[in-house]
Motif scaffolding. Sequence first.
Motif, PDB file in Angstrom:
ATOM      1  N   LYS A  28       0.837  -1.207   0.000  1.00 13.64           N
ATOM      2  CA  LYS A  28       0.000   0.000   0.000  1.00 13.64           C
ATOM      3  C   LYS A  28       0.872   1.257   0.000  1.00 13.64           C
ATOM      4  N   ALA A  29       1.909   1.269   0.816  1.00 10.63           N
ATOM      5  CA  ALA A  29       2.822   2.413   0.850  1.00 10.63           C
ATOM      6  C   ALA A  29       3.551   2.555  -0.479  1.00 10.63           C
ATOM      7  N   LEU A  30       3.945   1.438  -1.055  1.00  9.48           N
ATOM      8  CA  LEU A  30       4.630   1.461  -2.347  1.00  9.48           C
ATOM      9  C   LEU A  30       3.750   2.099  -3.420  1.00  9.48           C
ATOM     10  N   ALA A  31       2.458   1.731  -3.422  1.00  8.52           N
ATOM     11  CA  ALA A  31       1.529   2.225  -4.449  1.00  8.52           C
ATOM     12  C   ALA A  31       1.254   3.713  -4.309  1.00  8.52           C
ATOM     13  N   ARG A  32       1.444   4.252  -3.112  1.00  7.13           N
ATOM     14  CA  ARG A  32       1.150   5.668  -2.868  1.00  7.13           C
ATOM     15  C   ARG A  32       2.294   6.576  -3.317  1.00  7.13           C
ATOM     16  N   ASN A  33       3.414   5.997  -3.671  1.00  9.08           N
ATOM     17  CA  ASN A  33       4.582   6.764  -4.094  1.00  9.08           C
ATOM     18  C   ASN A  33       4.398   7.232  -5.536  1.00  9.08           C
ATOM     19  N   LYS A  34       4.618   8.512  -5.773  1.00  4.70           N
ATOM     20  CA  LYS A  34       4.431   9.075  -7.111  1.00  4.70           C
ATOM     21  C   LYS A  34       5.352   8.435  -8.143  1.00  4.70           C
ATOM     22  N   ASP A  35       6.477   7.915  -7.697  1.00  6.10           N
ATOM     23  CA  ASP A  35       7.437   7.282  -8.611  1.00  6.10           C
ATOM     24  C   ASP A  35       7.176   5.788  -8.794  1.00  6.10           C
ATOM     25  N   PHE A  36       6.021   5.311  -8.312  1.00  5.95           N
ATOM     26  CA  PHE A  36       5.695   3.889  -8.424  1.00  5.95           C
ATOM     27  C   PHE A  36       5.747   3.411  -9.877  1.00  5.95           C
ATOM     28  N   LYS A  37       6.274   2.231 -10.080  1.00  2.00           N
ATOM     29  CA  LYS A  37       6.252   1.564 -11.386  1.00  2.00           C
ATOM     30  C   LYS A  37       5.691   0.157 -11.180  1.00  2.00           C
ATOM     31  N   PRO A  38       4.959  -0.366 -12.145  1.00  3.71           N
ATOM     32  CA  PRO A  38       4.334  -1.686 -11.980  1.00  3.71           C
ATOM     33  C   PRO A  38       5.355  -2.778 -11.674  1.00  3.71           C
ATOM     34  N   VAL A  39       4.907  -3.734 -10.837  1.00  2.00           N
ATOM     35  CA  VAL A  39       5.808  -4.779 -10.342  1.00  2.00           C
ATOM     36  C   VAL A  39       5.292  -6.160 -10.760  1.00  2.00           C
TER      37      VAL A  39
END
Length: 538
Positions: free
Chosen positions: A262-273
């Motif tokens: 959830k924290a990862l997804a909230r990051n503006k720099d998130f890229k699909p995993v």
Amino acid sequence: MRHYLKFLAVLLFASCGNDQKNTATVAEVDTGTIAKHIERLASDEFLGRKPFTEGETKTVNYLKDEFKKLGLLPGNGDSYFQDVPMVEITGSPSEKMVISGSSKTIELDYLKDFVATTNKAVPEVSLKNSELVFAGYGIVAPEYGWNDYEGIDWKGKTAVVLINDPGFKSGDSTLFKGNEMTYYGRWTYKYEEAARQGAAGLIIVHDTEPASYGWNVIESGWTGARLTIASDQPLLDVESWMSGESAKKMFDASNMMGQDFKALARNKDFKPVPLDLNVSVSIKNEIKKDVSKNVIALIPGTERKDEVIIYSAHWDHFGIGKAINGDSIYNGAVDNASGTAGLLAIAEAFKKSNPTKRSIAFIAVTGEEQGLLGSAYYAENPIFDPQKTVANINIDALESPGKMKDLTITGYGQSEMDEYAKEAALEQGRYIVPDPDAEKGYFYRSDHFNFAKIGIPALYASGSYEGFDKSIEEIKAIKDDYLTNRYHQPSDEYDPKKTELSGVQFDLQLFFNVGLKLANEDYFPKWYDGSEFKAARE
């Protein structure tokens, strides 16, 4: 306020100067008219007004005849109807959703752990060892510099996404709209975007708080026959939800084990995993095609006929269903005989008033209870040019606890329609309440939303907080009683001896006054900066 009073003064002056016999007073929306139409539309005669039934035939013909009696013209060329082709898909998913990896296989149980549907009208759809990729919130929002799908070829893959949007419970009011849900947070958007990206399937991870409903709602709402409209838009093979507990098992079996997804997804720099997992599930379908109808009537303007204000309300309800206390007809008096009757009452008020410069259209749409289908079809096949459609005023489920001090605006802060509503409310001695449940996304749950999607500023409001004669606590108790005991139940009936309609009339009068002002000026209300619908208008 000054602009509104000036408008009335000009109207009065013009009337006196041109025709001494004509007085330009603002017409009253008639309570007797409202009562007559609610009682009739919510009677057992109309069989719960479900699309594809005798109840639909009775309803749409009744509306056509009543608009015609009032002197309104057909709104779709020489017809009062717009055909809405629909497909009824009864899907039977496989009993298991299988998630497999190099070292572990997880079998999820239908209904308990997952649901799966499709809008593809084909005998069978399936995901066979489709690669699972975590795509955060599943959002592509250029205005926020956000793209959860970037850098992946999605063909044949299945995206896993979170419900709501990154702003929810983030503590950051500048992240999207903070706690207020944007359209990017709605499950409908997530399926649409995944299909646009070319994915084969999408799994939404359920979480009660950001979804605003429990898994039981998913279980009941995603089973049985579903209606959809014929559309040229891309479609997924499989649309699915997964319980939060099942999602934890999936992430623990993936290469993201131990990470805070959830924290990862909230990051503006998130890229699909990529999760190094595959999914398999299938759905067998029974398909029925039929045509439902929107009902459309028109009062042409005198000067700018091609500029249109649209009043909308859905005419449909649930028809005949499971008997409760011996009653199987879901009459839908509040939801939405009230709004449909409101269209007829407002149309009558306009016919009693002086002609307006702009045109006024009344659209009673089908299939709202099945997913806003009639308004969605209209949005894809508009009869009136969206760029010249001034605004939409949507009427849905008006309760009647008496005249209300407040006007609660769902989606407050989206467009300048707020200002028109404020002005009209002030004239009635009322105050504005911004949407108290903005995080639940109610703005995206009624028909005005489909008008907004094509850039038309929309007003969706009603008195629902504090009465002139009833306290905040009394109003809350009345609302809670309706939601608990009558909402979507056969008991949503009209009793002329127990129902007083002063509150419904008060709201409808405000809607009429807003439309009257819009219909006699040359201004087009604008979306506010930050609205996700502004780009469609511009």
